[in-house]
Enzyme design. Structure first.
Site, PDB file in Angstrom:
ATOM      1  N   ASN A   1     -10.492  -3.276  -6.681  1.00  0.00           N
ATOM      2  CA  ASN A   1      -9.667  -2.305  -7.415  1.00  0.00           C
ATOM      3  C   ASN A   1     -10.200  -1.950  -8.804  1.00  0.00           C
ATOM      4  OD1 ASN A   1      -6.461  -3.442  -6.045  1.00  0.00           O
ATOM      5  ND2 ASN A   1      -7.786  -1.787  -5.394  1.00  0.00           N
TER       6      ASN A   1
ATOM      7  N   ASP B   1       0.828  -1.212   0.000  1.00  0.00           N
ATOM      8  CA  ASP B   1       0.000   0.000   0.000  1.00  0.00           C
ATOM      9  C   ASP B   1       0.862   1.262   0.000  1.00  0.00           C
ATOM     10  OD1 ASP B   1      -2.316   1.393  -0.012  1.00  0.00           O
ATOM     11  OD2 ASP B   1      -2.885   0.950   2.044  1.00  0.00           O
TER      12      ASP B   1
END
Ligand code: FPP
Length: 248
Positions: free
Chosen positions: A76, A28
């Site tokens: 996503n 991340d």
């Protein structure tokens, strides 16, 4: 010896016997890294791909048996189209570029997730890389792509239900060991250590079943900056933990 050379060996303060067998990472912070550099988000993903390559090499150098990484979640797809397209071409390009080296280095690459929804050219590259590294005996490297932990559990439940309907499995035979055989990770041990970068304290639908007893390490470092030194720090923290697996 330069610090770089020293870090190719397992650092002396780590106990080889107590290394995690399986490390999982939630990569991340690529977007934030890019923003801080005044670059577009996609530059963070490119840099993140290099960081991943370096971590894979480090795991191999230090004797870790399996590395699993969260490259693209089922959620996503909700990102801007240009970013999704960029990620798909990045995965495909890197696979094509790195396959020869992975074959040579003994890496066994696997993918987990709903792969049918990926672009056809990426699916072909995935099939080729899996087939060409199938016989490798070195580190197992799994890339979670269009992966969701809940989706994985649901597809396992559906497959088991079909077997029950056909009379191949009796309901009373369903236990944890049988369930595991229907997960993407049927042939690998559960992660011992989960690393998440950029300070977020969430699982984000990653390996929900498999994380039951994983040690979780969160660092504020953004993924593109997660280097060998950072990984060393994570492993030191892991070796300080007292894993009890629910016992005293
Ligand atoms: C999360 O950061 C990152 C991703 C969703 C993509 C991760 C993919 C890579 C690092 C490339 C891997 C390459 C291969 C070949 C597997 P973010 O964009 O959410 O960062 P932010 O939270 O700072 O916006």
């Amino acid at each position: 010896m330069s610090p770089k050379l020293i870090l190719q060996e397992l650092p002396a303060d780590l106990d080889r016997e107590r290394l995690p067998k399986h490390v999982a990472v939630i990569m991340d912070g690529n977007g934030r890294w890019a923003k801080r550099q005044g670059l577009p988000r996609i530059a963070g993903h490119s840099r993140g791909a290099s960081t991943l390559k370096e971590l894979l090499r480090c795991c191999k150098d230090w004797g870790i048996e399996a590395l699993t990484t969260y490259a693209f979640s089922t959620e996503n797809w909700g990102r801007p189209l240009e970013e999704v397209d960029f990620l798909m071409s990045l995965f495909e390009g890197k696979l094509r570029q790195e396959l020869r080296e992975m074959v040579k280095e003994g890496v066994k690459i696997k993918f987990m997730g709903n792969l049918q929804a990926l672009p056809k050219s990426l699916q072909a590259e995935i099939e080729r890389s899996v087939a060409e590294t199938e016989q490798n005996q070195g580190i197992r490297f799994t890339v979670a792509t269009n992966y969701g932990g809940r989706e994985e559990i649901v597809q396992a439940a559906r497959a088991i239900a079909s077997q029950v309907k056909l009379g191949q499995v009796q309901p009373e035979e369903i236990d944890e060991a049988l369930f595991k055989r229907y997960l993407y990770t049927a042939d690998v041990c559960d992660p011992d250590l989960l690393i998440r970068t950029s300070g977020e304290m969430r699982l984000s639908n990653f390996m929900l079943w498999q994380m039951a007893y994983a040690e979780i390490y969160i660092t504020d470092t953004l993924w593109p900056d997660f280097d060998r030194k950072e990984f060393h720090r994570a492993l030191c923290a892991y070796q300080q933990r007292n894993r009890r697996f629910g016992k005293v």
